[in-house]
Design an enzyme around this catalytic site. Structure first.
Site, PDB file in Angstrom:
ATOM      1  CG  HIS A   1      -1.713  -1.356   1.234  1.00 50.34           C
ATOM      2  ND1 HIS A   1      -2.804  -1.645   0.459  1.00 50.34           N
ATOM      3  CD2 HIS A   1      -1.447  -2.500   1.938  1.00 50.34           C
ATOM      4  CE1 HIS A   1      -3.201  -2.890   0.694  1.00 50.34           C
ATOM      5  NE2 HIS A   1      -2.390  -3.436   1.584  1.00 50.34           N
TER       6      HIS A   1
ATOM      7  CD  GLU B   1      -2.172  -3.631   4.872  1.00 51.83           C
ATOM      8  OE1 GLU B   1      -3.365  -3.372   4.627  1.00 51.83           O
ATOM      9  OE2 GLU B   1      -1.557  -4.585   4.365  1.00 51.83           O
TER      10      GLU B   1
ATOM     11  CG  HIS C   1       0.533  -6.755   2.244  1.00 48.50           C
ATOM     12  ND1 HIS C   1      -0.380  -5.897   1.691  1.00 48.50           N
ATOM     13  CD2 HIS C   1       1.475  -6.987   1.302  1.00 48.50           C
ATOM     14  CE1 HIS C   1      -0.026  -5.623   0.442  1.00 48.50           C
ATOM     15  NE2 HIS C   1       1.109  -6.272   0.186  1.00 48.50           N
TER      16      HIS C   1
ATOM     17  CD  GLU D   1      -1.840 -10.103   4.394  1.00 49.44           C
ATOM     18  OE1 GLU D   1      -1.769  -9.209   5.276  1.00 49.44           O
ATOM     19  OE2 GLU D   1      -2.390  -9.920   3.284  1.00 49.44           O
TER      20      GLU D   1
HETATM   21 ZN   LIG Z   1      -2.273  -5.270   2.555  1.00 46.47          ZN
END
Ligand SMILES: [Zn+2]
Length: 425
Positions: A195, A209, A263, A329
């Site tokens: 992002h 995030e 992430h 993640e």
């Molecule tokens: Zn993400």
């Protein structure tokens, strides 16, 4: 007697220039595109493309093709050719090289072909998968008998003497890498902070995030560079938007060896999970991921973080990157227990360090042993620079060396000028 073994699976070490120069000494009209394909296709399968070129030098008499196989067949390893039979033909150089790499892959690995790869090796199914992981194992298999029967009573005797089909290949490879120094350029690792800019990613408890991924990515970079002298690039190092395809294109253009996307999870769950592209869990990409995942989970499990497992997903950055890639993640931004960890800068630093350690381990990098310079040594010297009493940066590398009298005198004079308010030089 133990026979030394050299794995068929592994990263190429010889560069395109080194390979081309070596072959052109014997065959000046050698086409370097062939060597380029060996390196590219080899990397895709995790096969030593550089040693496979040496195999082809052996099979084709330095790509001069004096035997049953003709150059236009693009058959660089005598596939299907036996005494008078010309063997298989391939429409392009790439197909011919791919067939050879696939045949080596069949011998050396039990894994399925990398995702999206079509089978072009006509003899792939004839191989007992993974039966010959080393070049030394090819005698009596790729080449029969694979040793000089007039000289040795058995294959075992030839193996122990180091005179088999595989040894001929390795000898050529040694010659190749002896002619020019193997460049010590380290494989490029790309760290991708998920992002950024207008795309905040997930959010929770006041955390975004995009900020957490950037913090982690910068710290992972520091760990890899400072701890392993690794070659690292970032897809973004500030709060900017970068499209998914652009992230993959950057890594592809840089010739990266590994892509690590960072992430933070969301959506009602807790814990850590990692992703590779569907179908790649069993191959080189999967092996790397296992090392990275397990290194991270070892740390996180001590913090009672849930291991959600090693997963596969068709994410754009995994699909469009041409090299091994993994997406991490790291905990859930909308879970109270996870957020308490994500909000702790000490935990973030430790997490980044274990991500870096795992990636380094997956890439075969060794930790750099660095001399520890105590802060009290640098503090005073830094102050000298800050006040302009010392200007030449070379002194910074000589913290333990005595200063010549003239330099001491200059520092004292500058200090006197500073204290008496005369700032001019
Ligand atoms: Zn993400």
């Amino acid at each position: 007697m133990a026979v030394s073994q050299h794995p068929i699976i592994g990263n190429s070490l010889a560069s395109l220039d080194v390979i081309t120069a070596f072959i052109r000494k014997v065959n000046p009209s050698f086409n370097p595109e062939i060597a380029r394909q060996f390196l590219t296709v080899g990397a895709k399968y995790g096969v030593r493309g550089d040693v496979a070129v040496a195999q082809s030098i052996h099979e084709t008499d330095w790509f001069r093709f004096g035997g049953d196989v003709k150059p236009e067949q693009n058959n660089f390893a005598g596939i299907g050719a036996t005494g008078g039979v010309p063997g298989n033909s391939f429409p392009t150089i790439k197909d011919g090289v791919t067939a050879q790499i696939q045949h080596l892959f069949a011998y050396a690995s039990p894994n399925p072909l990398p995702a999206g790869e079509a089978l072009v090796d006509p003899r792939f199914a004839l191989v007992a998968r993974g039966i010959a992981p080393n070049w030394e194992d090819l005698a009596g298999r790729w080449a029969v008998p694979g040793y000089d029967r007039s000289k040795y009573a058995s294959l075992q005797a030839a193996l122990e003497a180091g005179e088999t089909y595989g040894h001929s290949i390795l000898k050529l490879y040694d010659g190749m890498t002896a002619t020019a120094p193997v460049p010590t350029v380290k494989p490029l690792i790309v760290i991708d902070a998920g992002h950024g800019g207008t795309d905040s990613g997930a959010s929770g408890s006041g955390l975004l995030e995009k900020n957490l991924t950037l913090t982690l990515a910068l710290l992972v970079r520091d760990r890899l560079v400072n701890g392993y002298a690794a070659n690292v690039k970032l897809t973004r190092s500030t709060d900017v938007f970068v499209a998914l395809s652009d992230r993959a294109n950057l890594a592809n253009g840089w010739g990266a060896a590994y892509f690590v996307s960072i992430h933070i999870n969301a959506g009602g769950g807790e814990g850590f999970e990692s992703y590779v592209y569907p179908g790649t869990s069993g191959g080189v990409t999967g092996q790397k991921r296992t090392i990275v995942h397990d290194t991270i989970v070892k740390y996180l499990s001590a913090l009672k973080v849930v291991d959600r497992g090693k997963k596969e997903a068709d994410f754009a950055v995994l699909r469009e990157t041409g090299m091994s890639a993994v997406l991490l993640e790291n905990l859930f931004i909308d879970n109270a227990a996870d957020v308490s960890l994500l909000g702790d800068s000490g935990v973030l630093t430790n997490l980044a360090n274990v991500i870096g350690d795992g990636v380094a381990k997956a890439m075969g990098l060794n930790p750099e042993i660095q001399p520890v310079i105590p802060a009290w040594k640098t503090e005073g010297v830094d102050w000298l620079y800050e006040k302009g009493l010392l200007t030449d940066p070379a002194w910074k590398d000589k913290l333990d060396e005595p200063l010549p009298l003239w330099a001491e005198a200059v520092i004292l004079k500058r200090l006197y000028d500073l204290l008496s308010g005369d700032g001019t030089d």
